[in-house]
Design an enzyme around this catalytic site. Structure first.
Site, PDB file in Angstrom:
ATOM      1  N   VAL A  26       0.872  -1.179  -0.021  1.00 33.59           N
ATOM      2  CA  VAL A  26       0.014  -0.024  -0.116  1.00 33.59           C
ATOM      3  C   VAL A  26       0.898   1.209   0.054  1.00 33.59           C
ATOM      4  O   VAL A  26       0.191   2.476  -0.303  1.00 33.59           O
ATOM      5  CB  VAL A  26      -1.081   0.053   1.140  1.00 33.59           C
ATOM      6  N   ASN A  54      -6.640  -2.143   6.078  1.00 30.81           N
ATOM      7  CA  ASN A  54      -5.959  -2.930   7.381  1.00 30.81           C
ATOM      8  C   ASN A  54      -4.329  -2.618   7.617  1.00 30.81           C
ATOM      9  O   ASN A  54      -3.932  -2.507   8.605  1.00 30.81           O
ATOM     10  CB  ASN A  54      -6.154  -4.484   7.449  1.00 30.81           C
ATOM     11  N   SER A  85      -6.962   2.933  15.838  1.00 27.22           N
ATOM     12  CA  SER A  85      -6.405   2.338  16.883  1.00 27.22           C
ATOM     13  C   SER A  85      -6.781   3.394  18.143  1.00 27.22           C
ATOM     14  O   SER A  85      -7.071   4.533  18.043  1.00 27.22           O
ATOM     15  CB  SER A  85      -4.950   2.537  16.892  1.00 27.22           C
ATOM     16  N   TYR A 121       2.890   6.686  15.187  1.00 26.07           N
ATOM     17  CA  TYR A 121       2.006   5.536  15.094  1.00 26.07           C
ATOM     18  C   TYR A 121       0.465   6.424  15.364  1.00 26.07           C
ATOM     19  O   TYR A 121      -0.232   6.397  14.905  1.00 26.07           O
ATOM     20  CB  TYR A 121       2.223   4.501  15.912  1.00 26.07           C
ATOM     21  N   LYS A 178      -2.837   7.041  13.332  1.00 28.24           N
ATOM     22  CA  LYS A 178      -4.064   6.728  13.614  1.00 28.24           C
ATOM     23  C   LYS A 178      -5.034   7.741  14.161  1.00 28.24           C
ATOM     24  O   LYS A 178      -6.175   7.701  13.701  1.00 28.24           O
ATOM     25  CB  LYS A 178      -3.975   5.686  14.860  1.00 28.24           C
ATOM     26  N   ILE A 208      -4.383  -6.085  20.555  1.00 27.70           N
ATOM     27  CA  ILE A 208      -5.074  -7.503  20.181  1.00 27.70           C
ATOM     28  C   ILE A 208      -3.832  -8.077  19.907  1.00 27.70           C
ATOM     29  O   ILE A 208      -2.836  -7.994  19.429  1.00 27.70           O
ATOM     30  CB  ILE A 208      -5.482  -7.061  18.769  1.00 27.70           C
TER      31      ILE A 208
HETATM   32  P1  NAP Z   1       0.388  -7.184  12.130  1.00 27.66           P
HETATM   33  O1  NAP Z   1       0.420  -8.771  12.735  1.00 27.66           O
HETATM   34  O2  NAP Z   1       1.853  -6.539  12.238  1.00 27.66           O
HETATM   35  O3  NAP Z   1       0.380  -7.600  10.646  1.00 27.66           O
HETATM   36  C1  NAP Z   1       0.355  -6.421   9.777  1.00 27.66           C
HETATM   37  C2  NAP Z   1       0.026  -7.049   8.215  1.00 27.66           C
HETATM   38  O4  NAP Z   1       0.323  -5.589   7.366  1.00 27.66           O
HETATM   39  C3  NAP Z   1       0.923  -7.914   7.819  1.00 27.66           C
HETATM   40  O5  NAP Z   1       0.283  -8.900   7.017  1.00 27.66           O
HETATM   41  C4  NAP Z   1       2.029  -7.079   6.701  1.00 27.66           C
HETATM   42  O6  NAP Z   1       2.595  -7.839   5.620  1.00 27.66           O
HETATM   43  C5  NAP Z   1       1.062  -6.002   6.370  1.00 27.66           C
HETATM   44  N1  NAP Z   1       1.787  -4.662   5.806  1.00 27.66           N
HETATM   45  C6  NAP Z   1       2.857  -4.447   6.430  1.00 27.66           C
HETATM   46  N2  NAP Z   1       3.230  -3.353   5.432  1.00 27.66           N
HETATM   47  C7  NAP Z   1       2.537  -3.518   4.310  1.00 27.66           C
HETATM   48  C8  NAP Z   1       2.501  -2.637   3.319  1.00 27.66           C
HETATM   49  N3  NAP Z   1       3.406  -1.591   2.932  1.00 27.66           N
HETATM   50  N4  NAP Z   1       1.485  -3.033   2.343  1.00 27.66           N
HETATM   51  C9  NAP Z   1       0.702  -3.961   2.495  1.00 27.66           C
HETATM   52  N5  NAP Z   1       0.654  -4.518   3.586  1.00 27.66           N
HETATM   53  C10 NAP Z   1       1.677  -4.372   4.691  1.00 27.66           C
HETATM   54  O7  NAP Z   1      -0.538  -6.196  12.256  1.00 27.66           O
HETATM   55  P2  NAP Z   1      -1.850  -6.295  13.219  1.00 27.66           P
HETATM   56  O8  NAP Z   1      -1.861  -6.391  14.653  1.00 27.66           O
HETATM   57  O9  NAP Z   1      -2.672  -7.430  12.597  1.00 27.66           O
HETATM   58  O10 NAP Z   1      -2.534  -4.740  12.750  1.00 27.66           O
HETATM   59  C11 NAP Z   1      -3.323  -4.636  11.710  1.00 27.66           C
HETATM   60  C12 NAP Z   1      -3.976  -3.269  11.847  1.00 27.66           C
HETATM   61  O11 NAP Z   1      -4.449  -3.053  13.036  1.00 27.66           O
HETATM   62  C13 NAP Z   1      -2.617  -2.337  11.639  1.00 27.66           C
HETATM   63  O12 NAP Z   1      -3.173  -1.077  10.892  1.00 27.66           O
HETATM   64  C14 NAP Z   1      -2.795  -1.813  13.101  1.00 27.66           C
HETATM   65  O13 NAP Z   1      -2.236  -0.290  13.286  1.00 27.66           O
HETATM   66  C15 NAP Z   1      -4.024  -2.061  13.581  1.00 27.66           C
HETATM   67  N6  NAP Z   1      -4.193  -2.107  15.240  1.00 27.66           N
HETATM   68  C16 NAP Z   1      -3.728  -3.314  15.493  1.00 27.66           C
HETATM   69  C17 NAP Z   1      -3.797  -3.230  16.834  1.00 27.66           C
HETATM   70  C18 NAP Z   1      -3.228  -4.554  17.620  1.00 27.66           C
HETATM   71  O14 NAP Z   1      -2.970  -4.491  18.957  1.00 27.66           O
HETATM   72  N7  NAP Z   1      -2.803  -5.804  16.991  1.00 27.66           N
HETATM   73  C19 NAP Z   1      -4.616  -2.387  17.726  1.00 27.66           C
HETATM   74  C20 NAP Z   1      -5.054  -1.193  17.139  1.00 27.66           C
HETATM   75  C21 NAP Z   1      -4.801  -1.020  15.843  1.00 27.66           C
HETATM   76  P3  NAP Z   1       3.537  -8.948   6.010  1.00 27.66           P
HETATM   77  O15 NAP Z   1       3.019 -10.047   6.616  1.00 27.66           O
HETATM   78  O16 NAP Z   1       3.817  -9.227   4.415  1.00 27.66           O
HETATM   79  O17 NAP Z   1       4.604  -8.183   6.527  1.00 27.66           O
END
Ligand code: NAP
Length: 255
Positions: free
Chosen positions: A69, A95, A147, A160, A164, A193
């Site tokens: 993205v 996402n 977030s 970050y 957000k 999460i």
């Molecule tokens: P994650 O486990 O780190 O996974 C992130 C995903 O995004 C991975 O599949 C990664 O791809 C992909 N990604 C990274 N850079 C990218 C790019 N340039 N283009 C396309 N895809 C890309 O993250 P998550 O914890 O599931 O979080 C997902 C979303 O929720 C994020 O926006 C995060 O800020 C938000 N969020 C998460 C939490 C939490 O606690 N987990 C809380 C609040 C908000 P690869 O696998 O190929 O590296």
């Protein structure tokens, strides 16, 4: 007479970015369980961690897409491929996101630019590309990953947090401008999460205990908690909801 909208997405097409793991993966599976066909946006199309097979087993139409993205050319090509394959995109889940931690005084320009490029610029231009189709269709649902960090200050996460907060405001701007096209634009704002992204932090018992002390419901979220809210907003149950950010934070931000 029915008194509840179905969370049924049969016949709909959803594009999810950053789908390989964590919340993005859960969103793909939740939307497919509700019947939607899925365009799977992958930073690296060769590493889907078995998601495509899992989606195929749910009997929906699945299209893997190369979609970093941060690269507008890849966004436009991927959206074009999805439109050619499915003929439409009804639902977009922005996402993909990263959260490199650092002290303000140590933040590198590279991390600053990457975080803006993926979290904010990626959300904007993916929405723009998919939105052009949605405007023609006179229908669309966009759900952005904000977030709780957009609402409270987390130490060592300044950039970050900024992105957000920007996503939640951008959500209102898109919702206001595209309501006339019957496009609903909302965000979800999770607390911590359990995903591969948060695993290194939550594996630290002291960090985890501190997080739990702030989540009033005293539990760390699961990807299904976020994916269920995304499916709700994408479904007819979300017909009259636009411009909102739904907190999924176990109460962290209310006190
Ligand atoms: P994650 O486990 O780190 O996974 C992130 C995903 O995004 C991975 O599949 C990664 O791809 C992909 N990604 C990274 N850079 C990218 C790019 N340039 N283009 C396309 N895809 C890309 O993250 P998550 O914890 O599931 O979080 C997902 C979303 O929720 C994020 O926006 C995060 O800020 C938000 N969020 C998460 C939490 C939490 O606690 N987990 C809380 C609040 C908000 P690869 O696998 O190929 O590296």
């Amino acid at each position: 007479m029915k008194y509840i909208h179905d969370i049924n997405l049969k016949g709909k097409v959803a594009l999810v970015t950053g789908a390989a793991r964590g919340i993005g993966r859960a969103c793909c599976l939740a939307l497919a369980e509700a019947g939607a066909n899925i365009a799977v946006g992958l930073r690296d199309i060769h590493s889907d961690s078995g998601l495509i097979d899992e989606l195929n087993q749910l009997g929906v139409d699945v299209l893997p897409l190369q979609l970093d993205v941060s690269d507008k050319k890849q966004i436009d090509e991927a959206v074009g491929q999805a439109a050619d394959h499915f003929g439409k995109i009804d639902i977009l889940v922005n996402n993909a996101g990263i959260a490199p931690a650092n002290l303000i005084e140590d933040y590198t320009e590279e991390d600053f630019d990457n975080t803006i490029d993926i979290n904010l610029k990626g959300t904007f231009f993916t929405s723009q590309a998919v939105g052009k189709l949605m405007i023609k269709q006179k229908y669309g649902r966009i759900i952005n990953l904000s977030s709780q960090a957009g609402f409270i200050a987390l130490a060592e996460e300044s950039v970050y947090c900024m992105t957000k907060a920007g996503i939640s405001h951008l959500t209102k701007c898109f919702a206001a401008e595209w309501a006339k096209h019957n496009i609903n634009v909302n965000a979800v704002a999770p607390t911590f999460i359990e995903t591969p992204g948060t695993e290194p932090w939550l594996n630290d018992p002291e960090f985890k205990a501190n997080v739990l002390s702030k989540i009033l419901l005293n539990k760390i979220g699961k990807p299904i908690d976020v994916a269920s809210a995304v499916a709700y907003l994408a479904s007819p149950a979300g017909d009259l909801i636009t411009g909102s950010t739904m907190m999924i934070d176990g109460g962290w931000t209310i006190v």
